[in-house]
Design a protein around this motif. Structure first.
Motif, PDB file in Angstrom:
ATOM      1  N   ASN B  20       0.819  -1.219   0.000  1.00 60.15           N
ATOM      2  CA  ASN B  20       0.000   0.000   0.000  1.00 60.15           C
ATOM      3  C   ASN B  20       0.852   1.268   0.000  1.00 60.15           C
ATOM      4  O   ASN B  20       0.620   2.196   0.762  1.00 60.15           O
ATOM      5  N   VAL B  21       1.833   1.266  -0.874  1.00 58.26           N
ATOM      6  CA  VAL B  21       2.756   2.404  -0.901  1.00 58.26           C
ATOM      7  C   VAL B  21       2.176   3.557  -1.715  1.00 58.26           C
ATOM      8  O   VAL B  21       1.643   3.366  -2.802  1.00 58.26           O
ATOM      9  N   ARG B  22       2.281   4.733  -1.127  1.00 57.59           N
ATOM     10  CA  ARG B  22       1.887   5.944  -1.843  1.00 57.59           C
ATOM     11  C   ARG B  22       3.046   6.934  -1.773  1.00 57.59           C
ATOM     12  O   ARG B  22       3.735   7.038  -0.762  1.00 57.59           O
ATOM     13  N   VAL B  23       3.276   7.628  -2.871  1.00 55.60           N
ATOM     14  CA  VAL B  23       4.303   8.672  -2.885  1.00 55.60           C
ATOM     15  C   VAL B  23       3.680   9.955  -3.390  1.00 55.60           C
ATOM     16  O   VAL B  23       3.115  10.003  -4.479  1.00 55.60           O
ATOM     17  N   THR B  24       3.752  10.980  -2.553  1.00 55.05           N
ATOM     18  CA  THR B  24       3.240  12.290  -2.939  1.00 55.05           C
ATOM     19  C   THR B  24       4.369  13.299  -2.867  1.00 55.05           C
ATOM     20  O   THR B  24       5.109  13.335  -1.892  1.00 55.05           O
ATOM     21  N   PHE B  25       4.526  14.060  -3.927  1.00 50.72           N
ATOM     22  CA  PHE B  25       5.534  15.129  -3.935  1.00 50.72           C
ATOM     23  C   PHE B  25       4.848  16.452  -3.649  1.00 50.72           C
ATOM     24  O   PHE B  25       3.751  16.704  -4.137  1.00 50.72           O
ATOM     25  N   GLY B  26       5.492  17.295  -2.887  1.00 48.16           N
ATOM     26  CA  GLY B  26       4.951  18.618  -2.608  1.00 48.16           C
ATOM     27  C   GLY B  26       3.837  18.555  -1.575  1.00 48.16           C
ATOM     28  O   GLY B  26       3.473  17.477  -1.089  1.00 48.16           O
ATOM     29  N   GLN B  27       3.318  19.725  -1.240  1.00 50.56           N
ATOM     30  CA  GLN B  27       2.277  19.768  -0.218  1.00 50.56           C
ATOM     31  C   GLN B  27       1.123  20.642  -0.671  1.00 50.56           C
ATOM     32  O   GLN B  27       1.269  21.487  -1.547  1.00 50.56           O
ATOM     33  N   GLU B  29      -2.100  22.218  -2.320  1.00 51.56           N
ATOM     34  CA  GLU B  29      -2.709  22.188  -3.644  1.00 51.56           C
ATOM     35  C   GLU B  29      -1.727  21.809  -4.744  1.00 51.56           C
ATOM     36  O   GLU B  29      -2.103  21.272  -5.764  1.00 51.56           O
ATOM     37  N   ALA B  30      -0.446  22.128  -4.501  1.00 48.41           N
ATOM     38  CA  ALA B  30       0.570  21.871  -5.525  1.00 48.41           C
ATOM     39  C   ALA B  30       1.075  20.431  -5.461  1.00 48.41           C
ATOM     40  O   ALA B  30       1.943  20.054  -6.224  1.00 48.41           O
ATOM     41  N   SER B  31       0.511  19.647  -4.559  1.00 49.48           N
ATOM     42  CA  SER B  31       1.025  18.291  -4.385  1.00 49.48           C
ATOM     43  C   SER B  31       0.639  17.413  -5.574  1.00 49.48           C
ATOM     44  O   SER B  31      -0.337  17.669  -6.277  1.00 49.48           O
ATOM     45  N   PHE B  32       1.452  16.376  -5.750  1.00 48.42           N
ATOM     46  CA  PHE B  32       1.287  15.509  -6.900  1.00 48.42           C
ATOM     47  C   PHE B  32       1.547  14.085  -6.456  1.00 48.42           C
ATOM     48  O   PHE B  32       2.585  13.802  -5.860  1.00 48.42           O
ATOM     49  N   THR B  33       0.589  13.217  -6.700  1.00 51.24           N
ATOM     50  CA  THR B  33       0.746  11.829  -6.297  1.00 51.24           C
ATOM     51  C   THR B  33       1.366  11.037  -7.441  1.00 51.24           C
ATOM     52  O   THR B  33       0.766  10.884  -8.498  1.00 51.24           O
ATOM     53  N   PRO B  70      11.524   8.638  -0.369  1.00 50.71           N
ATOM     54  CA  PRO B  70      10.770   8.078   0.750  1.00 50.71           C
ATOM     55  C   PRO B  70       9.293   7.960   0.393  1.00 50.71           C
ATOM     56  O   PRO B  70       8.758   8.789  -0.347  1.00 50.71           O
ATOM     57  N   GLN B  71       8.640   6.922   0.897  1.00 46.17           N
ATOM     58  CA  GLN B  71       7.213   6.780   0.643  1.00 46.17           C
ATOM     59  C   GLN B  71       6.430   7.696   1.567  1.00 46.17           C
ATOM     60  O   GLN B  71       6.884   7.988   2.671  1.00 46.17           O
ATOM     61  N   SER B  72       5.275   8.166   1.108  1.00 47.09           N
ATOM     62  CA  SER B  72       4.427   9.013   1.945  1.00 47.09           C
ATOM     63  C   SER B  72       3.541   8.153   2.830  1.00 47.09           C
ATOM     64  O   SER B  72       3.123   8.568   3.910  1.00 47.09           O
ATOM     65  N   ALA B  73       3.240   6.939   2.352  1.00 43.53           N
ATOM     66  CA  ALA B  73       2.441   6.015   3.149  1.00 43.53           C
ATOM     67  C   ALA B  73       2.780   4.598   2.722  1.00 43.53           C
ATOM     68  O   ALA B  73       3.305   4.376   1.636  1.00 43.53           O
ATOM     69  N   GLY B  74       2.484   3.646   3.578  1.00 44.73           N
ATOM     70  CA  GLY B  74       2.703   2.245   3.241  1.00 44.73           C
ATOM     71  C   GLY B  74       3.985   1.692   3.839  1.00 44.73           C
ATOM     72  O   GLY B  74       4.742   2.403   4.500  1.00 44.73           O
ATOM     73  N   GLU B  75       4.190   0.397   3.611  1.00 42.60           N
ATOM     74  CA  GLU B  75       5.354  -0.272   4.184  1.00 42.60           C
ATOM     75  C   GLU B  75       6.241  -0.827   3.088  1.00 42.60           C
ATOM     76  O   GLU B  75       5.767  -1.312   2.068  1.00 42.60           O
ATOM     77  N   ILE B  76       7.540  -0.747   3.319  1.00 44.11           N
ATOM     78  CA  ILE B  76       8.503  -1.254   2.344  1.00 44.11           C
ATOM     79  C   ILE B  76       9.566  -2.059   3.067  1.00 44.11           C
ATOM     80  O   ILE B  76      10.092  -1.639   4.093  1.00 44.11           O
TER      81      ILE B  76
END
Lengths: 254, 274
Positions: B20-27, B29-33, B70-76
């Protein structure tokens, strides 16, 4: 059309030689046609005569200028490299002082030269400092650009290899900065001579700068031109040394 | 904890385990998944390929496995631990799309770079240079040790990069479109050689590509991805499409596999919002 490397090389030398001869001819032409008096502008052979007759005087005045130029070159570039390293490793320092450094670069060096003479007196020191300051800014700016010219994937490669900051600096940034450093040193090799001469203009009785001022005020134009020739030769020699060092240490860009 | 350690044998069963890994860049409104809810288990010793349109996060996924992002969420879990530790042990090799050879170093010196930096580095002695030399021979560049990168063709540079990634016998080799910039003939040959290297080293290879035939040819499994947001659509087992012991690019069965992948990719394109 046949062409051999030797012939190409000979032709490569021949053209600029021809250019030089044409300029000398123009020089003679202007002096003869407009009847320019000796004390305003000498004919080329008169300059040559001064070079031969007053060789000892010219050498005696070239040596201090050479010393000031070289010491200024080493000091200015050395400090620029050290400060560039500091800027690259410390974002806060860089943010605080880099804009000021850029701003300071816009101050005409000749304008602040009297201040430096006031501070450092009439000896060699102010000339070295002026020469160093002229070298300093182009090298600082170029070194910082060079250190930061590493690519994203090169940095990722270093992270994959778990390289520390020091290793990234020596194995990557330093190497990447060398082309930038050498283009700055090429500039500095000629500007350091300008710095030394400007310093000598303001307060000195020895050196090519001093000789230029004295010769001008005494209408000894032959000596003036000979002194200028000496200054050019000095700058060309320093430039050639930098080019030789570049060829030795920067093989990969050629 | 993910079940990476087999409690009986003590062996690690997966090279990489993502849940369940998620990676989001930025924070804000400008964030991008870049990738959303990715779960993937990569087995030890397998050759797995990642394919998808640009923006599907396949390169990002590779960098997550390498621990560069780094992942924003999930386990690796990488080889039962963190990617950072694996990197320090030289258990992760990485090959970039542009070879990223240092132009001031010869081919051999480039391959030897991993011996000069990082925590596990040894002094560069004659003995230490044996490995880079051997690896250069393995990728078919024996005798070109002293060549500078600019003297080598694109394919040769990529071989040097592969040799460099193999220093320290990594258990995971991550490859980010390594042959993407090469002509098709060179690419086919390097594909063949990569399979050879894979068999010889027994390393796990994660291979990102945007070429369907390359993904199908190399991969035991193909991870098909879609964009907006980057996600996995399906993991295709290629075994049914390949004859045992030999794969032919002209094979009917193999072409069926390619069609299947192409179908999945166009489906993914239809689903995603643009």
């Amino acid at each position: 059309m046949s062409s051999s490397p030797i012939r190409d090389k000979a032709i490569g030398v021949l053209w600029p030689l021809l250019g030089g001869v044409s300029i000398l001819a123009l020089w003679y032409f202007v002096i003869i046609v407009f009847k320019v008096p000796d004390y305003i502008a000498p004919a080329p052979h008169e300059v040559l005569k001064v070079v031969i007759d007053q060789f000892d005087l010219l050498v005696a005045n070239t040596i201090p200028t050479l010393q000031e130029s070289v010491l200024g070159f080493l000091l200015g570039n050395g400090v620029a490299i050290l400060i560039a390293i500091m800027f690259v490793h410390n974002m806060t320092v860089s943010r605080m002082y880099y804009p000021i450094a850029i701003l300071a670069n816009t101050i005409p060096i000749i304008a602040i030269s009297p201040i430096l003479v006031l501070i450092f007196g009439l000896g060699m020191a102010p000339k070295i400092v002026i020469s160093a300051i002229i070298c300093f800014f182009p090298t600082l700016v170029n070194m910082i650009r060079g250190f930061n010219s590493i690519s994203h994937s090169e940095l990722e490669l270093m992270r994959i290899l778990s390289a520390n900051k020091r290793e990234v600096f020596w194995k990557l940034r330093m190497q990447r900065s060398l082309p930038f450093l050498f283009s700055a040193l090429r500039i500095a090799s000629t500007t350091c001579v300008i710095g030394a001469i400007v310093g000598e203009w303001i307060g000195s009785n020895l050196g090519l700068g001093a000789l230029i001022i004295q010769a001008t005020f005494n209408y000894r134009s032959g000596l003036l031109y000979a002194a200028i020739l000496g200054a050019s030769l000095l700058a060309i020699t320093l430039f050639a040394i930098v080019v030789l060092l570049e060829k030795k240490f920067l093989r990969w860009t050629h | 904890m993910l079940g990476a350690h087999d409690p009986i044998s003590g062996k690690i069963d997966s090279a990489a385990n993502l849940r369940n890994v998620r990676v989001t860049f930025g924070q804000g409104e400008a964030s991008f998944t870049a990738v959303e809810d990715v779960s993937l288990k990569i087995n030890q010793g397998e050759l797995i390929t990642l394919i998808g349109p640009s923006g599907c996060g396949k390169s990002t996924l590779l960098r997550i496995i390498a621990g560069l992002i780094p992942q924003s969420a999930g386990e690796i879990e990488i080889l039962g631990g963190t990617a950072e530790d694996a990197r320090k042990r030289r258990d992760i090799g990485f090959v970039f799309q542009d070879s990223t050879l240092l132009p001031w170093r010869s081919a051999l010196e480039n391959v030897a770079l991993p011996l000069e930096v990082g925590p596990g580095k040894g002094k560069k002695s004659k003995k230490a240079m044996a490995e880079p030399k051997q690896l250069l021979e393995m990728v078919g560049l024996g005798g070109r040790e002293n060549a500078m990168p600019r003297e080598l063709s694109g394919g040769m540079r990529q071989r040097v990069a592969i040799a460099r990634a193999l220093v320290g016998s990594p258990r995971i080799l991550l490859m980010d479109e390594p042959f993407g910039a090469l002509d098709e003939i060179t690419r086919d040959r390097l594909n063949e050689e990569l399979l050879q290297i894979w068999r010889e080293t027994g390393a796990t290879i994660v291979f990102v590509t945007h070429t369907i035939s390359e993904a199908a040819y190399l991969g035991q499994r193909v991870v098909v991805m879609a964009a907006n947001p980057g996600r996995i659509i399906e993991v295709v087992d290629m075994k049914p499409f390949k004859q045992e012991n030999k794969i032919s690019r002209d094979d009917m069965l193999f072409n069926e596999g390619i069609s299947h992948l192409r179908h999945l990719l166009s489906q993914g394109e239809g689903e995603g919002g643009v």
